[in-house]
Design a protein around this motif. Sequence first.
Motif, PDB file in Angstrom:
ATOM      1  N   VAL A  38     -51.719   8.789   0.981  1.00 66.40           N
ATOM      2  CA  VAL A  38     -52.668   9.417   0.055  1.00 66.40           C
ATOM      3  C   VAL A  38     -53.061  10.788   0.593  1.00 66.40           C
ATOM      4  O   VAL A  38     -53.545  10.911   1.721  1.00 66.40           O
ATOM      5  N   ALA A  39     -52.833  11.791  -0.228  1.00 63.30           N
ATOM      6  CA  ALA A  39     -53.145  13.168   0.161  1.00 63.30           C
ATOM      7  C   ALA A  39     -54.632  13.315   0.473  1.00 63.30           C
ATOM      8  O   ALA A  39     -55.487  12.772  -0.226  1.00 63.30           O
ATOM      9  N   GLY A  40     -54.915  14.022   1.550  1.00 66.77           N
ATOM     10  CA  GLY A  40     -56.290  14.332   1.904  1.00 66.77           C
ATOM     11  C   GLY A  40     -57.004  13.254   2.701  1.00 66.77           C
ATOM     12  O   GLY A  40     -58.154  13.445   3.080  1.00 66.77           O
ATOM     13  N   TYR A  41     -56.340  12.136   2.955  1.00 67.77           N
ATOM     14  CA  TYR A  41     -56.988  11.099   3.755  1.00 67.77           C
ATOM     15  C   TYR A  41     -56.479  11.168   5.185  1.00 67.77           C
ATOM     16  O   TYR A  41     -55.290  11.333   5.427  1.00 67.77           O
ATOM     17  N   SER A  42     -57.385  11.041   6.136  1.00 67.13           N
ATOM     18  CA  SER A  42     -57.044  11.100   7.552  1.00 67.13           C
ATOM     19  C   SER A  42     -56.743   9.686   8.069  1.00 67.13           C
ATOM     20  O   SER A  42     -57.654   8.937   8.412  1.00 67.13           O
ATOM     21  N   TYR A  43     -55.467   9.354   8.092  1.00 68.27           N
ATOM     22  CA  TYR A  43     -55.032   8.020   8.510  1.00 68.27           C
ATOM     23  C   TYR A  43     -55.012   7.886  10.032  1.00 68.27           C
ATOM     24  O   TYR A  43     -54.815   8.863  10.751  1.00 68.27           O
ATOM     25  N   SER A  44     -55.148   6.641  10.481  1.00 68.94           N
ATOM     26  CA  SER A  44     -54.992   6.333  11.910  1.00 68.94           C
ATOM     27  C   SER A  44     -53.523   6.515  12.278  1.00 68.94           C
ATOM     28  O   SER A  44     -52.636   6.511  11.416  1.00 68.94           O
ATOM     29  N   ASN A  45     -53.272   6.664  13.563  1.00 68.74           N
ATOM     30  CA  ASN A  45     -51.886   6.771  14.025  1.00 68.74           C
ATOM     31  C   ASN A  45     -51.076   5.542  13.644  1.00 68.74           C
ATOM     32  O   ASN A  45     -49.879   5.638  13.369  1.00 68.74           O
ATOM     33  N   ALA A  46     -51.737   4.380  13.607  1.00 68.96           N
ATOM     34  CA  ALA A  46     -51.055   3.143  13.221  1.00 68.96           C
ATOM     35  C   ALA A  46     -50.486   3.259  11.811  1.00 68.96           C
ATOM     36  O   ALA A  46     -49.359   2.826  11.541  1.00 68.96           O
ATOM     37  N   TYR A  47     -51.235   3.863  10.916  1.00 70.58           N
ATOM     38  CA  TYR A  47     -50.759   4.020   9.539  1.00 70.58           C
ATOM     39  C   TYR A  47     -49.754   5.146   9.404  1.00 70.58           C
ATOM     40  O   TYR A  47     -48.817   5.059   8.622  1.00 70.58           O
ATOM     41  N   LYS A  48     -49.943   6.189  10.146  1.00 68.31           N
ATOM     42  CA  LYS A  48     -48.989   7.297  10.095  1.00 68.31           C
ATOM     43  C   LYS A  48     -47.598   6.830  10.525  1.00 68.31           C
ATOM     44  O   LYS A  48     -46.594   7.346  10.056  1.00 68.31           O
ATOM     45  N   ALA A  49     -47.548   5.842  11.406  1.00 62.58           N
ATOM     46  CA  ALA A  49     -46.268   5.356  11.938  1.00 62.58           C
ATOM     47  C   ALA A  49     -45.617   4.302  11.039  1.00 62.58           C
ATOM     48  O   ALA A  49     -44.458   3.958  11.240  1.00 62.58           O
ATOM     49  N   LEU A  50     -46.348   3.800  10.053  1.00 63.08           N
ATOM     50  CA  LEU A  50     -45.803   2.736   9.198  1.00 63.08           C
ATOM     51  C   LEU A  50     -44.683   3.241   8.304  1.00 63.08           C
ATOM     52  O   LEU A  50     -44.734   4.348   7.785  1.00 63.08           O
ATOM     53  N   ASP A  51     -43.711   2.385   8.118  1.00 61.93           N
ATOM     54  CA  ASP A  51     -42.642   2.631   7.155  1.00 61.93           C
ATOM     55  C   ASP A  51     -42.671   1.467   6.174  1.00 61.93           C
ATOM     56  O   ASP A  51     -41.843   0.562   6.236  1.00 61.93           O
ATOM     57  N   LYS A  52     -43.702   1.483   5.313  1.00 59.31           N
ATOM     58  CA  LYS A  52     -43.940   0.367   4.403  1.00 59.31           C
ATOM     59  C   LYS A  52     -44.323   0.907   3.038  1.00 59.31           C
ATOM     60  O   LYS A  52     -45.069   1.873   2.930  1.00 59.31           O
ATOM     61  N   VAL A  53     -43.806   0.290   2.006  1.00 56.80           N
ATOM     62  CA  VAL A  53     -44.242   0.545   0.644  1.00 56.80           C
ATOM     63  C   VAL A  53     -45.052  -0.669   0.226  1.00 56.80           C
ATOM     64  O   VAL A  53     -44.616  -1.812   0.403  1.00 56.80           O
ATOM     65  N   TRP A  54     -46.244  -0.431  -0.303  1.00 57.14           N
ATOM     66  CA  TRP A  54     -47.108  -1.539  -0.681  1.00 57.14           C
ATOM     67  C   TRP A  54     -46.494  -2.346  -1.820  1.00 57.14           C
ATOM     68  O   TRP A  54     -46.118  -1.803  -2.846  1.00 57.14           O
ATOM     69  N   SER A  55     -46.434  -3.642  -1.586  1.00 55.20           N
ATOM     70  CA  SER A  55     -45.997  -4.594  -2.602  1.00 55.20           C
ATOM     71  C   SER A  55     -47.044  -5.705  -2.670  1.00 55.20           C
ATOM     72  O   SER A  55     -47.881  -5.827  -1.764  1.00 55.20           O
ATOM     73  N   VAL A  56     -46.970  -6.505  -3.699  1.00 54.71           N
ATOM     74  CA  VAL A  56     -47.881  -7.647  -3.805  1.00 54.71           C
ATOM     75  C   VAL A  56     -47.704  -8.551  -2.589  1.00 54.71           C
ATOM     76  O   VAL A  56     -48.685  -9.029  -2.011  1.00 54.71           O
ATOM     77  N   GLU A  57     -46.468  -8.740  -2.178  1.00 59.98           N
ATOM     78  CA  GLU A  57     -46.186  -9.649  -1.065  1.00 59.98           C
ATOM     79  C   GLU A  57     -46.779  -9.146   0.256  1.00 59.98           C
ATOM     80  O   GLU A  57     -47.473  -9.895   0.953  1.00 59.98           O
ATOM     81  N   ASN A  58     -46.519  -7.876   0.607  1.00 54.06           N
ATOM     82  CA  ASN A  58     -47.032  -7.425   1.904  1.00 54.06           C
ATOM     83  C   ASN A  58     -48.544  -7.162   1.861  1.00 54.06           C
ATOM     84  O   ASN A  58     -49.226  -7.301   2.865  1.00 54.06           O
ATOM     85  N   PHE A  59     -49.080  -6.816   0.699  1.00 53.54           N
ATOM     86  CA  PHE A  59     -50.527  -6.676   0.572  1.00 53.54           C
ATOM     87  C   PHE A  59     -51.208  -8.030   0.763  1.00 53.54           C
ATOM     88  O   PHE A  59     -52.256  -8.119   1.414  1.00 53.54           O
ATOM     89  N   THR A  60     -50.616  -9.089   0.218  1.00 51.61           N
ATOM     90  CA  THR A  60     -51.171 -10.435   0.351  1.00 51.61           C
ATOM     91  C   THR A  60     -51.281 -10.826   1.819  1.00 51.61           C
ATOM     92  O   THR A  60     -52.306 -11.376   2.254  1.00 51.61           O
TER      93      THR A  60
END
Length: 127
Positions: A62-84
């Motif tokens: 999301v543009a303009g949001y300051s993510y943690s390094n943990a999130y910056k390193a993620l290679d994930k697209v949100w799906s119902v399954e992984n969000f669950t």
Amino acid sequence: MRALVFSVAALALTPFAAKAQDAEAGARIFAQCRTCHQIGETAKNGVGPQLNGLFGRKAGSVAGYSYSNAYKALDKVWSVENFTVYIKDPRGVTPGTKMVYPGLKDETQIKNLIAFLSQYGADGKKK
């Protein structure tokens, strides 16, 4: 006769199917999330990023949001399954996240929350 029995069975199960994902109930659950997240046409980033168009969006993008390094390193697209999986234990799934929410454990509440979040496109408008 077989068609009649099937139709009656389908109608009998309809209330349960409707309850499987209840966006209105999900809106009430989202009240817990609203402390940090916004959704809808006027949503802005706050303590957490806005959640418009969550499913199908790359995590940490999301543009303009300051993510943690943990999130910056993620290679994930949100799906119902992984969000669950994630929403049950955010810090366990993504160590180092800034998200302090302890998790939502109830499967029905998770399904309802997903139904609520799924209503919103990337532009914040209800689909």
